[in-house]
Design a protein around this motif. Structure first.
Motif, short mmCIF file in Angstrom:
data_model
loop_
_atom_site.label_atom_id
_atom_site.label_comp_id
_atom_site.label_asym_id
_atom_site.label_seq_id
_atom_site.Cartn_x
_atom_site.Cartn_y
_atom_site.Cartn_z
N PHE A 108 3.76 10.32 8.18
CA PHE A 108 3.86 8.86 8.09
C PHE A 108 4.14 8.43 6.64
CE2 PHE A 108 1.41 4.92 7.20
CZ PHE A 108 2.04 4.03 8.05
N GLY A 109 3.42 9.04 5.72
CA GLY A 109 3.62 8.73 4.30
C GLY A 109 5.01 9.16 3.83
N MET A 110 5.40 10.37 4.21
CA MET A 110 6.69 10.89 3.77
C MET A 110 7.85 10.11 4.37
SD MET A 110 6.26 13.17 1.56
CE MET A 110 4.94 12.17 0.98
N TYR A 111 7.64 9.65 5.60
CA TYR A 111 8.65 8.82 6.28
C TYR A 111 8.94 7.57 5.43
CZ TYR A 111 10.30 5.48 9.87
OH TYR A 111 10.99 4.53 10.57
N HIS A 112 7.87 6.93 4.95
CA HIS A 112 8.06 5.73 4.14
C HIS A 112 8.64 6.05 2.77
CE1 HIS A 112 5.44 3.92 7.20
NE2 HIS A 112 6.21 2.89 6.97
N PHE A 113 8.25 7.20 2.24
CA PHE A 113 8.80 7.62 0.94
C PHE A 113 10.32 7.77 1.06
CE2 PHE A 113 10.23 11.45 -1.43
CZ PHE A 113 10.24 10.88 -2.69
N VAL A 114 10.75 8.48 2.10
CA VAL A 114 12.19 8.72 2.28
C VAL A 114 12.93 7.39 2.49
CG1 VAL A 114 13.90 9.77 3.84
CG2 VAL A 114 11.90 11.07 3.13
N LEU A 115 12.35 6.50 3.29
CA LEU A 115 13.01 5.22 3.54
C LEU A 115 13.16 4.41 2.24
CD1 LEU A 115 11.44 3.91 6.88
CD2 LEU A 115 13.69 4.90 6.52
N ILE A 116 12.08 4.34 1.46
CA ILE A 116 12.14 3.54 0.23
C ILE A 116 13.08 4.18 -0.79
CG2 ILE A 116 10.76 2.67 -1.73
CD1 ILE A 116 8.43 2.34 0.28
N LEU A 117 13.00 5.52 -0.87
CA LEU A 117 13.88 6.23 -1.80
C LEU A 117 15.35 6.01 -1.41
CD1 LEU A 117 13.92 8.21 -4.20
CD2 LEU A 117 13.97 10.07 -2.56
N THR A 118 15.64 6.15 -0.12
CA THR A 118 17.02 5.93 0.35
C THR A 118 17.46 4.52 0.00
OG1 THR A 118 16.45 7.38 2.19
CG2 THR A 118 18.53 6.20 2.36
N GLY A 119 16.59 3.55 0.24
CA GLY A 119 16.90 2.15 -0.09
C GLY A 119 17.26 2.01 -1.56
N ASN A 120 16.48 2.68 -2.42
CA ASN A 120 16.74 2.60 -3.87
C ASN A 120 18.06 3.28 -4.24
OD1 ASN A 120 14.45 1.20 -4.56
ND2 ASN A 120 13.22 3.02 -4.89
N ILE A 121 18.33 4.43 -3.58
CA ILE A 121 19.54 5.19 -3.93
C ILE A 121 20.80 4.41 -3.52
CG2 ILE A 121 20.88 7.29 -3.39
CD1 ILE A 121 18.18 8.78 -3.24
N ILE A 122 20.76 3.84 -2.31
CA ILE A 122 22.01 3.21 -1.84
C ILE A 122 22.14 1.74 -2.28
CG2 ILE A 122 22.25 4.77 0.15
CD1 ILE A 122 21.30 2.43 1.92
N GLU A 123 21.14 1.24 -2.99
CA GLU A 123 21.18 -0.18 -3.38
C GLU A 123 22.47 -0.60 -4.11
OE1 GLU A 123 17.73 -1.55 -5.54
OE2 GLU A 123 18.77 -3.42 -6.02
N PRO A 124 22.90 0.17 -5.14
CA PRO A 124 24.14 -0.24 -5.81
C PRO A 124 25.34 -0.24 -4.86
CG PRO A 124 22.98 1.44 -7.08
CD PRO A 124 22.31 1.36 -5.76
N LEU A 125 25.38 0.76 -3.96
CA LEU A 125 26.47 0.86 -2.99
C LEU A 125 26.48 -0.36 -2.06
CD1 LEU A 125 28.63 3.02 -2.10
CD2 LEU A 125 27.03 3.60 -0.27
N VAL A 126 25.27 -0.72 -1.57
CA VAL A 126 25.15 -1.88 -0.68
C VAL A 126 25.63 -3.14 -1.40
CG1 VAL A 126 23.49 -3.34 0.58
CG2 VAL A 126 23.26 -0.86 0.65
#
Lengths: 76, 530
Positions: free
Chosen positions: B371-389
């Motif tokens: 559950f914790g890692m799921y949220h980590f991956v989601l937030i990290l992905t959000g941060n990584i793709i932010e400039p692209l979005v």
């Protein structure tokens, strides 16, 4: 204070730093910006910013940041 | 005894209010302290010894840190300007050792009681797998209810004294009350010393204004907990236990309703808790701020269990990401990777630790770590793709303020939250994936049309209708809150007849529609188990 605004603009441009009083509350500066900002401020002004000082009141405006910097400089 | 019990609501709380108000102001804190220890005794019996130990311990560590700080200040006063820095550094080192010891003791107790079984189980399994003939015997410890909450309060107290954000308290009684205040001891909110200690000590008189305001909040909380959350319990449990017997669509409904149940249960109890505090004139920090209006997962965690998120932000995320090695990494990386991806590396390391701790804090099981890692991956992905979005949005002329865009973001975030809660409640990670697989590969609502869904799981049509109306009611209140409408002010501004109609409506809704009695099993507050 001008140098502070320059640093802020390098970190996140397009924000009216001179007038904005809600830089944290309105999410102009997020945690990533804060991490960069703290590192830059510590280098530039030869201070150490303890994590306990990383609160919205200290980073919501350029004035509050400047106050924090001068206070930490005085404390040595 | 729990906060939605009749024992608490019609006996314990009113009696405490009565005795508290009869006492002279300077003795009122004692009433709260005695009531808190009685409450804790009722829920944890002899395990009360743990919280007493923690209280003595933080009292001692606070004063220890204070004595070092006083010694340093004395030296600084007499020192030349050039030597001040060295004195500070020397005493910081001393303080750091004391802080480390204090934190380790409290964390150590929690680790042994809550996680040693899980850790040894996994070690045994690992040794068996690689054929090492070592096997640890596993002891299951009894754990006092609320330990996960008050331990964090204890750590925050010692850390805040270390940082000189607060002064160490010499008064053991005040510290004991800060640690055990009965409304928050089971499920939080996780309070900081600066939030509540002085308010608790003050002993303000119970005013009519505070009483009616607190009771209204308690009433709203009871509706959420007893009328909605508890009613869903049997249905949700059946789906999670026997998901293989249901079609994917019904499993999806079960997952959605579990999230609803968890929100209504936890936020409902928080309303009762904060309302109880309000009666005594104590303002506790909020733990929820309309989480289902979040546009991103990061935002969701600033609106759901706020005090836990704030604890991890202030005591794990910033101290780690601003530690010397990570700070150096940020400065270097910014030069090479730019202003967005530069700080992302060190913040991701800190974020990983935050979410690992967050998952584990909820319980000693792989599903919580997942559950914790799921949220980590989601937030990290959000941060990584932010400039692209941002680039895509600019190209397509999509404005972030556009309401359709915002609505789609909210829907996406809510679906991601549902999936997270699925793994949170699933017995094992494997079960979680099996349920998810069922939702996506066998999606149908056959059970509904044949009526099987109503027979199998202890909820009839009436229950579903009540839950539906309840959800709409809470949703409307949430919209109003989101628009900064002061609902309490509106209620108290009504004419006396309408006002009392509202009060009676709340009482009758709870009595008539509350899920208690013969057909329902009493449900303990869900977060008390953590």
């Amino acid at each position: 204070m001008d140098r502070l605004i320059e640093i802020l603009e390098e970190i996140e441009d397009g924000v009216d730093y001179k007038n904005c009083k809600t830089l944290i509350d309105d999410h102009y500066l997020d945690s990533l910006s804060i991490i960069s900002l703290v590192a830059e401020l510590e280098d530039e002004f030869d201070i150490t910013i303890p994590t306990v000082e990383i609160i919205p009141e200290n980073f919501n405006s350029v004035e509050s940041m400047w106050k924090l910097i001068t206070r930490l400089q005085e404390e040595g | 005894m729990s906060y939605s019990d009749a024992t608490y609501l019609v006996l314990f709380l009113p009696l405490t209010i009565l005795i508290y108000n009869l006492m002279p102001q300077k003795h009122r804190w004692k009433v709260l302290l005695i009531a808190s220890y009685i409450f804790f005794w009722c829920i944890s019996k002899k395990l009360i010894i743990f919280i007493i130990f923690s209280t003595f311990s933080i009292h001692h560590f606070g004063l220890w840190l204070k004595s070092i700080q006083e010694e340093r200040n004395k030296l600084l006063k007499e020192a030349e300007k050039e030597s001040k820095k060295a004195i500070r550094a020397e005493y910081l080192k001393k303080q750091r050792k004391v802080l480390l010891l204090g934190v380790l003791i409290h964390l150590g107790i929690l680790l042994v009681l809550k996680y040693s079984g899980f850790a040894l189980e996994n070690l045994n399994a690992l040794f068996a797998m690689i054929k090492i003939p070592i096997s640890f015997s596993i002891t299951k410890y009894m754990m006092p209810i609320g330990i996960s909450f008050y331990t964090l309060q204890a750590i925050s107290y010692i850390t805040d004294v270390y940082h000189e954000k607060i002064q160490a308290d010499r008064n053991l009684g005040r510290l004991a009350l800060f640690m055990t205040f009965f409304p928050q001891i089971m499920e939080g909110p996780i309070c900081r010393y600066s939030d509540t200690a002085m308010q608790l000590w003050e002993g303000k008189k119970v005013t009519y204004q505070n009483l009616k305001s607190g009771l209204l909040r308690i009433g709203y909380g009871i509706i959420k907990k007893i009328v909605i959350a508890d009613r869903l319990n049997i249905f949700v449990q059946t789906i999670f236990e026997k998901y293989s017997e249901f079609d994917g669509g019904i499993v999806a409904i079960g997952v959605i309703l579990y999230t609803v149940q968890l929100y209504m249960d936890f936020s409902g109890v928080m309303d009762i808790v904060i309302g109880s505090g309000e009666i005594f004139g104590i303002k506790m920090p909020e733990n929820f701020r309309q989480p289902f209006f979040s546009k991103t997962i990061s935002e969701f965690w600033t609106r759901w269990h706020i005090t836990l998120g704030a604890f991890f932000r202030d005591y794990v995320f910033y101290p780690l990401s601003l530690s010397e090695p990570l700070k150096k990494l940020t400065t270097k990386a910014r030069k090479k990777l730019g202003k967005h991806y530069g700080p992302l590396i060190s913040s991701s390391i800190a974020l990983f630790c935050v979410w690992f701790c967050n998952g584990l804090w909820h319980g000693a099981a792989w599903s919580f770590i997942f559950f914790g890692m799921y949220h980590f991956v989601l937030i990290l992905t959000g941060n990584i793709i932010e400039p692209l979005v941002n680039i895509v949005n600019e190209k397509l002329h999509i404005k972030k303020e556009n309401w359709i865009y915002k609505t789609l973001q909210i829907i996406r975030t809510t679906i991601l939250v549902f999936i997270g809660e699925l793994f949170f409640e699933a017995k094992t990670v494997k079960d979680g994936f099996a349920m998810l697989n069922r939702i996506f590969t066998q999606f149908s609502f056959n059970g509904i049309s044949t009526g099987a869904i109503l027979d199998k799981n202890g909820m009839d049509l009436k229950d579903f209708i009540i839950v539906g109306i309840g959800i709409i009611f809470v949703y409307i209140i949430s919209i109003l809150k989101e628009k900064n409408v002061d609902i309490k002010k509106w209620v108290f501004g009504q004419k006396i007849v309408i006002r009392w109609l509202i009060y009676y409506a709340i009482i009758f809704v709870v009595i008539i529609l509350g899920a208690y009695g013969m057909n329902y099993i009493p449900v303990d507050p869900m977060y008390a188990g953590f």
